[in-house]
Scaffold this motif. Sequence first.
Motif, short mmCIF file in Angstrom:
data_model
loop_
_atom_site.label_atom_id
_atom_site.label_comp_id
_atom_site.label_asym_id
_atom_site.label_seq_id
_atom_site.Cartn_x
_atom_site.Cartn_y
_atom_site.Cartn_z
N THR A 1 0.83 -1.21 0.00
CA THR A 1 0.00 0.00 0.00
C THR A 1 0.87 1.25 0.00
O THR A 1 2.02 1.22 0.41
CB THR A 1 -0.90 0.02 1.24
OG1 THR A 1 -0.09 -0.10 2.40
CG2 THR A 1 -1.90 -1.12 1.19
N ARG A 2 0.27 2.35 -0.46
CA ARG A 2 1.00 3.61 -0.51
C ARG A 2 0.10 4.68 0.10
O ARG A 2 -1.09 4.70 -0.17
CB ARG A 2 1.32 3.97 -1.95
CG ARG A 2 2.61 3.27 -2.44
CD ARG A 2 3.69 3.49 -1.52
NE ARG A 2 5.07 3.42 -1.88
CZ ARG A 2 5.70 3.74 -2.98
NH1 ARG A 2 5.06 4.08 -4.06
NH2 ARG A 2 6.96 3.71 -3.03
N THR A 3 0.69 5.56 0.85
CA THR A 3 -0.13 6.64 1.43
C THR A 3 -0.32 7.76 0.40
O THR A 3 0.46 7.88 -0.54
CB THR A 3 0.56 7.21 2.67
OG1 THR A 3 1.76 7.84 2.28
CG2 THR A 3 0.85 6.11 3.67
N TYR A 4 -1.33 8.54 0.57
CA TYR A 4 -1.61 9.65 -0.35
C TYR A 4 -0.39 10.57 -0.42
O TYR A 4 -0.05 11.10 -1.46
CB TYR A 4 -2.83 10.43 0.13
CG TYR A 4 -4.10 9.63 0.02
CD1 TYR A 4 -4.79 9.54 -1.18
CD2 TYR A 4 -4.59 8.92 1.11
CE1 TYR A 4 -5.95 8.80 -1.29
CE2 TYR A 4 -5.75 8.18 1.02
CZ TYR A 4 -6.42 8.12 -0.18
OH TYR A 4 -7.56 7.38 -0.28
N LYS A 5 0.27 10.72 0.70
CA LYS A 5 1.44 11.56 0.76
C LYS A 5 2.54 11.01 -0.13
O LYS A 5 3.17 11.73 -0.89
CB LYS A 5 1.94 11.61 2.22
CG LYS A 5 2.51 12.95 2.58
CD LYS A 5 2.96 12.91 4.01
CE LYS A 5 2.85 14.28 4.62
NZ LYS A 5 3.26 14.25 6.01
N TYR B 1 -1.20 16.02 -1.56
CA TYR B 1 -1.90 14.76 -1.22
C TYR B 1 -3.42 14.99 -1.25
O TYR B 1 -4.20 14.08 -1.52
CB TYR B 1 -1.45 14.23 0.12
CG TYR B 1 -1.26 15.28 1.18
CD1 TYR B 1 0.02 15.72 1.50
CD2 TYR B 1 -2.35 15.83 1.85
CE1 TYR B 1 0.20 16.69 2.47
CE2 TYR B 1 -2.17 16.80 2.81
CZ TYR B 1 -0.89 17.23 3.12
OH TYR B 1 -0.71 18.19 4.08
N ARG C 1 -4.56 6.16 3.89
CA ARG C 1 -4.14 7.36 4.62
C ARG C 1 -2.85 7.09 5.40
O ARG C 1 -2.53 5.95 5.69
CB ARG C 1 -5.25 7.79 5.58
CG ARG C 1 -6.43 8.33 4.80
CD ARG C 1 -7.53 8.79 5.74
NE ARG C 1 -7.02 9.78 6.66
CZ ARG C 1 -7.76 10.73 7.19
NH1 ARG C 1 -9.05 10.80 6.85
NH2 ARG C 1 -7.28 11.57 8.02
N SER C 2 -2.16 8.15 5.72
CA SER C 2 -0.87 8.02 6.42
C SER C 2 -1.05 7.45 7.82
O SER C 2 -0.15 6.84 8.37
CB SER C 2 -0.20 9.39 6.50
OG SER C 2 -1.03 10.27 7.21
N ASP C 3 -2.21 7.62 8.39
CA ASP C 3 -2.46 7.13 9.75
C ASP C 3 -2.88 5.66 9.74
O ASP C 3 -3.17 5.08 10.78
CB ASP C 3 -3.51 7.99 10.44
CG ASP C 3 -4.84 7.93 9.71
OD1 ASP C 3 -4.81 7.95 8.47
OD2 ASP C 3 -5.86 7.85 10.37
#
Length: 84
Positions: free
Chosen positions: A20-24, A36, A58-60
């Motif tokens: 997975t990849r975060t939006y950031k 982002y 999401r990053s969280d």
Amino acid sequence: MTPFAKTVYEVVRKIPKGQTRTYKQVASAAGRPGAYRAVGNILNKNFDPAIPCHRVIRSDGSTGGYNRGATKKKERLRKEGVLS
DNA sequence: CGTATGACGTGCA
DNA sequence: GTGCACGCCATAC
């Protein structure tokens, strides 16, 4: 199709299965580390099944949303072993 | 060009 | 740990 959106789609498409990849991260890879917000906006308007947009979270750690329903996204991620 | 919107991120209560 | 408010960027109107 804006160049930024195109790049975003490319990056998302390059995301390996089971990862997975975060939006950031996607925004950073697209050349706009602070966009982002725009990334999510673009993916939201995108309905191309060729793009694994469900691998962008999401990053969280939250799955975030999905054009076909957040629940569906979770199901997919769970299927790939990304989620428990 | 200015305003409004959104699959976000971070900080603070 | 949860919830709310502010800030950021690209698009659409």
